[in-house]
Design a protein around this motif. Structure first.
Motif, PDB file in Angstrom:
ATOM      1  N   SER A   1      14.200 -13.072   3.073  1.00 37.33           N
ATOM      2  CA  SER A   1      12.815 -13.551   2.994  1.00 37.33           C
ATOM      3  C   SER A   1      11.921 -12.632   3.817  1.00 37.33           C
ATOM      4  CB  SER A   1      12.719 -14.982   3.527  1.00 37.33           C
ATOM      5  OG  SER A   1      13.388 -15.874   2.663  1.00 37.33           O
ATOM      6  N   LEU A   2      10.824 -12.216   3.213  1.00 33.99           N
ATOM      7  CA  LEU A   2       9.923 -11.256   3.839  1.00 33.99           C
ATOM      8  C   LEU A   2       8.602 -11.942   4.146  1.00 33.99           C
ATOM      9  CD1 LEU A   2       9.813  -8.231   4.573  1.00 33.99           C
ATOM     10  CD2 LEU A   2       8.917  -7.784   2.295  1.00 33.99           C
ATOM     11  N   ASP A   3       8.259 -12.032   5.428  1.00 30.96           N
ATOM     12  CA  ASP A   3       7.057 -12.740   5.854  1.00 30.96           C
ATOM     13  C   ASP A   3       6.092 -11.751   6.499  1.00 30.96           C
ATOM     14  OD1 ASP A   3       5.210 -14.689   6.483  1.00 30.96           O
ATOM     15  OD2 ASP A   3       6.275 -15.383   8.262  1.00 30.96           O
ATOM     16  N   VAL A   4       5.455 -10.910   5.673  1.00 28.42           N
ATOM     17  CA  VAL A   4       4.464  -9.945   6.167  1.00 28.42           C
ATOM     18  C   VAL A   4       3.228 -10.021   5.281  1.00 28.42           C
ATOM     19  CG1 VAL A   4       6.161  -8.356   7.157  1.00 28.42           C
ATOM     20  CG2 VAL A   4       5.424  -8.053   4.783  1.00 28.42           C
ATOM     21  N   ASP A   5       2.096  -9.598   5.838  1.00 24.95           N
ATOM     22  CA  ASP A   5       0.846  -9.610   5.079  1.00 24.95           C
ATOM     23  C   ASP A   5       0.702  -8.369   4.207  1.00 24.95           C
ATOM     24  OD1 ASP A   5      -0.309 -12.053   6.299  1.00 24.95           O
ATOM     25  OD2 ASP A   5      -0.206 -10.848   8.126  1.00 24.95           O
ATOM     26  N   TYR A   6       1.070  -7.222   4.771  1.00 23.45           N
ATOM     27  CA  TYR A   6       0.997  -5.955   4.030  1.00 23.45           C
ATOM     28  C   TYR A   6       2.279  -5.165   4.267  1.00 23.45           C
ATOM     29  CZ  TYR A   6      -4.077  -6.528   3.399  1.00 23.45           C
ATOM     30  OH  TYR A   6      -5.323  -6.989   3.043  1.00 23.45           O
ATOM     31  N   ALA A   7       2.587  -4.288   3.320  1.00 21.66           N
ATOM     32  CA  ALA A   7       3.609  -3.262   3.532  1.00 21.66           C
ATOM     33  C   ALA A   7       2.942  -1.924   3.261  1.00 21.66           C
ATOM     34  CB  ALA A   7       4.795  -3.458   2.606  1.00 21.66           C
ATOM     35  N   ILE A   8       3.033  -1.010   4.221  1.00 20.50           N
ATOM     36  CA  ILE A   8       2.505   0.346   4.053  1.00 20.50           C
ATOM     37  C   ILE A   8       3.693   1.288   3.926  1.00 20.50           C
ATOM     38  CG2 ILE A   8       1.124   2.190   5.062  1.00 20.50           C
ATOM     39  CD1 ILE A   8      -0.412   0.070   6.615  1.00 20.50           C
ATOM     40  N   LEU A   9       3.811   1.916   2.774  1.00 27.70           N
ATOM     41  CA  LEU A   9       4.955   2.776   2.512  1.00 27.70           C
ATOM     42  C   LEU A   9       4.475   4.174   2.150  1.00 27.70           C
ATOM     43  CD1 LEU A   9       7.067   0.334   0.299  1.00 27.70           C
ATOM     44  CD2 LEU A   9       7.303   0.745   2.770  1.00 27.70           C
ATOM     45  N   GLU A  10       4.804   5.153   2.991  1.00 25.98           N
ATOM     46  CA  GLU A  10       4.544   6.526   2.583  1.00 25.98           C
ATOM     47  C   GLU A  10       5.620   6.911   1.587  1.00 25.98           C
ATOM     48  OE1 GLU A  10       6.080  10.036   4.812  1.00 25.98           O
ATOM     49  OE2 GLU A  10       5.483   8.822   6.534  1.00 25.98           O
ATOM     50  N   VAL A  11       5.202   7.568   0.510  1.00 23.12           N
ATOM     51  CA  VAL A  11       6.098   7.831  -0.608  1.00 23.12           C
ATOM     52  C   VAL A  11       6.118   9.318  -0.921  1.00 23.12           C
ATOM     53  CG1 VAL A  11       6.606   7.283  -3.021  1.00 23.12           C
ATOM     54  CG2 VAL A  11       5.558   5.558  -1.565  1.00 23.12           C
TER      55      VAL A  11
ATOM     56  N   LEU B   1      -2.676  -1.022  -3.583  1.00 26.75           N
ATOM     57  CA  LEU B   1      -3.537   0.131  -3.329  1.00 26.75           C
ATOM     58  C   LEU B   1      -2.674   1.376  -3.201  1.00 26.75           C
ATOM     59  CD1 LEU B   1      -6.571   0.223  -0.921  1.00 26.75           C
ATOM     60  CD2 LEU B   1      -4.835   2.016  -0.764  1.00 26.75           C
ATOM     61  N   ILE B   2      -3.169   2.489  -3.735  1.00 21.20           N
ATOM     62  CA  ILE B   2      -2.480   3.777  -3.623  1.00 21.20           C
ATOM     63  C   ILE B   2      -3.446   4.784  -3.025  1.00 21.20           C
ATOM     64  CG2 ILE B   2      -1.204   5.605  -4.805  1.00 21.20           C
ATOM     65  CD1 ILE B   2      -0.799   3.654  -7.140  1.00 21.20           C
TER      66      ILE B   2
ATOM     67  N   LEU C   1      -3.515   3.692   9.258  1.00 20.74           N
ATOM     68  CA  LEU C   1      -3.862   2.499   8.486  1.00 20.74           C
ATOM     69  C   LEU C   1      -3.131   1.273   9.026  1.00 20.74           C
ATOM     70  CD1 LEU C   1      -5.392   1.241   6.152  1.00 20.74           C
ATOM     71  CD2 LEU C   1      -3.569   2.005   4.612  1.00 20.74           C
ATOM     72  N   ARG C   2      -1.893   1.474   9.430  1.00 19.73           N
ATOM     73  CA  ARG C   2      -1.148   0.360  10.038  1.00 19.73           C
ATOM     74  C   ARG C   2      -1.832  -0.114  11.320  1.00 19.73           C
ATOM     75  NH1 ARG C   2       5.152   0.412  12.286  1.00 19.73           N
ATOM     76  NH2 ARG C   2       4.985  -1.529  13.450  1.00 19.73           N
ATOM     77  N   ASP C   3      -2.246   0.830  12.159  1.00 17.79           N
ATOM     78  CA  ASP C   3      -2.937   0.469  13.399  1.00 17.79           C
ATOM     79  C   ASP C   3      -4.181  -0.368  13.116  1.00 17.79           C
ATOM     80  OD1 ASP C   3      -1.064   1.806  14.876  1.00 17.79           O
ATOM     81  OD2 ASP C   3      -2.411   3.356  15.627  1.00 17.79           O
ATOM     82  N   ILE C   4      -4.928   0.043  12.116  1.00 18.75           N
ATOM     83  CA  ILE C   4      -6.163  -0.673  11.763  1.00 18.75           C
ATOM     84  C   ILE C   4      -5.857  -2.111  11.346  1.00 18.75           C
ATOM     85  CG2 ILE C   4      -8.084  -0.761  10.124  1.00 18.75           C
ATOM     86  CD1 ILE C   4      -7.866   2.337   9.997  1.00 18.75           C
ATOM     87  N   LEU C   5      -4.883  -2.278  10.468  1.00 21.60           N
ATOM     88  CA  LEU C   5      -4.559  -3.613   9.962  1.00 21.60           C
ATOM     89  C   LEU C   5      -3.990  -4.503  11.063  1.00 21.60           C
ATOM     90  CD1 LEU C   5      -3.015  -2.745   6.471  1.00 21.60           C
ATOM     91  CD2 LEU C   5      -5.298  -3.636   6.970  1.00 21.60           C
TER      92      LEU C   5
ATOM     93  N   ILE D   1       0.860  -1.178   0.000  1.00 24.34           N
ATOM     94  CA  ILE D   1       0.000   0.000   0.000  1.00 24.34           C
ATOM     95  C   ILE D   1       0.898   1.229   0.000  1.00 24.34           C
ATOM     96  CG2 ILE D   1      -1.743   1.290   1.292  1.00 24.34           C
ATOM     97  CD1 ILE D   1      -2.386  -1.518   2.643  1.00 24.34           C
ATOM     98  N   LEU D   2       0.715   2.115  -0.974  1.00 24.30           N
ATOM     99  CA  LEU D   2       1.487   3.350  -1.047  1.00 24.30           C
ATOM    100  C   LEU D   2       0.607   4.520  -0.627  1.00 24.30           C
ATOM    101  CD1 LEU D   2       3.404   2.910  -4.442  1.00 24.30           C
ATOM    102  CD2 LEU D   2       4.115   2.224  -2.137  1.00 24.30           C
ATOM    103  N   VAL D   3       1.160   5.405   0.181  1.00 27.69           N
ATOM    104  CA  VAL D   3       0.448   6.602   0.615  1.00 27.69           C
ATOM    105  C   VAL D   3       1.247   7.807   0.123  1.00 27.69           C
ATOM    106  CG1 VAL D   3      -0.449   7.909   2.568  1.00 27.69           C
ATOM    107  CG2 VAL D   3      -0.442   5.407   2.647  1.00 27.69           C
ATOM    108  N   ALA D   4       0.648   8.596  -0.761  1.00 26.57           N
ATOM    109  CA  ALA D   4       1.366   9.698  -1.395  1.00 26.57           C
ATOM    110  C   ALA D   4       0.584  10.993  -1.264  1.00 26.57           C
ATOM    111  CB  ALA D   4       1.616   9.377  -2.870  1.00 26.57           C
ATOM    112  N   GLY D   5       1.302  12.098  -1.245  1.00 25.10           N
ATOM    113  CA  GLY D   5       0.683  13.404  -1.146  1.00 25.10           C
ATOM    114  C   GLY D   5       1.637  14.376  -0.486  1.00 25.10           C
ATOM    115  N   THR D   6       1.287  15.641  -0.500  1.00 24.60           N
ATOM    116  CA  THR D   6       2.147  16.652   0.100  1.00 24.60           C
ATOM    117  C   THR D   6       2.048  16.634   1.614  1.00 24.60           C
ATOM    118  OG1 THR D   6       1.748  18.034  -1.861  1.00 24.60           O
ATOM    119  CG2 THR D   6       2.771  19.090   0.041  1.00 24.60           C
TER     120      THR D   6
END
Length: 448
Positions: free
Chosen positions: A117-127, A143-144, A80-84, A65-70
């Motif tokens: 090896s990466l064992d995670v369900d989601y990655a949330i990356l602010e970009v 998702l973006i 979003l991380r807290d929710i997941l 999941i990428l989160v973008a914006g100023t």
């Protein structure tokens, strides 16, 4: 090469070498108390394995999941991380806010083992908004979240329209199953979403006329139709150019948000954090999270450093409100002026992470801060630039507020605390690197 979520054997050795060296660098930097090691490990590992970003991101089970914006990336990502995580998902996240390519890779490696090896369900990356187009192809996000676009560091990024066109062109190449969560109240972002014919697009925004501003502020960027260039007609504006609008020339209009904002509480103070709440909530719903789970996360949310963060210093309350561009600073000033607290410290730096051009302060509505009275202390690398801006905010500021210039940050903080009554809160409005400096003075710990 990655097949499904599995890396072919011939790629494992180089990836493992890159990750293990990066982890050693991380350990060394942190052991020597040289910083958070949020960027350097990625830079080194990338030299060893240039395909590091796709090799890691494509291992994420449910997608990136990428989160973008100023504005708002860090707060939205964290919520979003807290929710997941409340749903039991394992999440990789660049929580330090390192949002350039090396920072993204470092965050993914943080969650990987020594062989990559990466064992995670989601990655949330602010970009960072400027690099979003570059990372879409290697990451192939699920998702973006497109939050907003404002003027920010024009010496580095250029105009809003240029960035939005690059976003649109890059996103349009993604697979049809990609989900776009777009801000309906930002005309540029809303138009971008409307032009995406292949991807699934859903919108968030406010439906709260009681929160309209009295007039369109000076710091606006997109009050003209992104389709035909005609001036937009606004029913009302919430902040900057974000609001409810239509184009009288071509008919372009705002999409209806998925969530009715009037029914939702918000994380933290400030109307801008209502947008962050709605963005994260809309994204979570698109991922199949129940509304009740999202609502339960709101009262327990803890802000990231410097984003409405509250500290107790020697028995006095301090609230840090990151203020790094005209729109963001106008909103933090709105928070301050709506409170009864009359002591404010403004810290202005002009380092690379802040943007070396500080002329943006002349687009900030500092008049509202000065004319309400109280005590204003200014500090930072460009303290006198900020002091001059405040002087021009009122022909006779000495009649309405007390203005103190203190170049030394430690002394400026001490002075601000001395002028803050025990029953009030000291508001600190710093730029990005200034916020790091402020936190180091207040807490004795660096964040790098």
């Amino acid at each position: 090469m990655v097949v499904g979520n599995k890396i072919q054997f011939k790629d494992k050795l180089r990836l493992g070498l890159a990750v293990s060296i990066a982890k050693s660098v991380t350990l060394m930097v942190r052991s020597l108390n040289l910083g958070a090691a949020s960027v350097l490990p990625g830079a080194i590992a990338r030299r060893i394995e240039p395909r590091l970003l796709p090799l890691l991101s494509q291992q994420v089970k449910n997608g990136v999941i990428l989160v973008a914006g100023t504005n708002g990336k860090t707060t939205t990502s964290l919520f979003l991380r807290d929710i997941l995580e409340r749903q039991g998902f394992r999440v990789a996240h660049n929580s330090t806010g390192a949002n350039l390519e090396n920072g993204l890779m470092t965050a993914l490696m943080e969650s990987a083992n020594l062989v990559g090896s990466l064992d995670v369900d989601y990655a949330i990356l602010e970009v960072d908004e400027n690099i979003l187009p570059r990372v879409l192809a290697p990451i192939q996000p699920k998702l973006i979240v497109c939050l907003n676009l404002f003027r920010d560091q024009l010496d580095r990024y250029g105009e809003v329209d240029t960035i939005s066109k690059r976003w649109g062109s890059a996103i349009a190449t993604l697979p049809p199953e990609t989900i776009i969560v777009a801000n309906a109240d930002d005309p540029t972002i809303c138009y971008l979403g409307q032009q995406l014919s292949q991807q699934r697009v859903t919108f968030f925004g406010l439906n709260e006329p009681e929160n309209y501003l009295e007039s369109i502020p000076h710091a606006v960027d997109s009050i003209y139709c992104p389709s035909c260039g005609h001036a937009l007609d606004y029913k009302g504006v919430y902040l900057s150019h974000m609001g409810e609008y239509t184009c009288p020339s071509c008919g372009f209009t705002r999409n209806q948000p998925t969530i009715d904002s009037s029914r939702w509480p918000q994380i933290l103070i400030g109307l801008y954090n209502k947008y962050n709440t709605l963005a994260a909530a809309t994204a979570a719903m698109e991922l199949g999270i129940e509304e009740a789970t999202i609502r339960d996360a709101i009262p327990n949310f803890q802000p990231a450093f410097g984003r409405a963060e509250e500290l107790n210093i020697n028995g006095k309350q301090v609230r840090i409100l990151l203020s790094k561009n005209p729109v963001g600073t106008n909103e933090t000033i709105r928070v301050v002026t709506q409170s009864h607290h009359k002591t404010t410290l403004l810290v202005l730096n002009d380092r690379i992470q802040d943007g070396e051009d500080v002329s943006w302060i002349w687009d900030v509505d500092t008049e509202k801060l000065v004319q309400r009275g109280g005590t204003l202390i200014v500090s930072g690398d460009r303290a006198y630039d900020m002091a001059l801006r405040l002087r021009y905010s009122d022909p006779a500021p000495q009649n309405t507020c007390k203005l103190i210039v203190q170049e030394n940050l430690q002394q400026a903080i001490n002075t601000a605390l001395e002028h803050t009554p025990d029953h009030e809160t000291l508001h600190i409005l710093p730029t990005y690197t200034a916020m790091l400096d402020v936190r180091e003075v207040l807490t004795g710990r660096k964040i790098r």
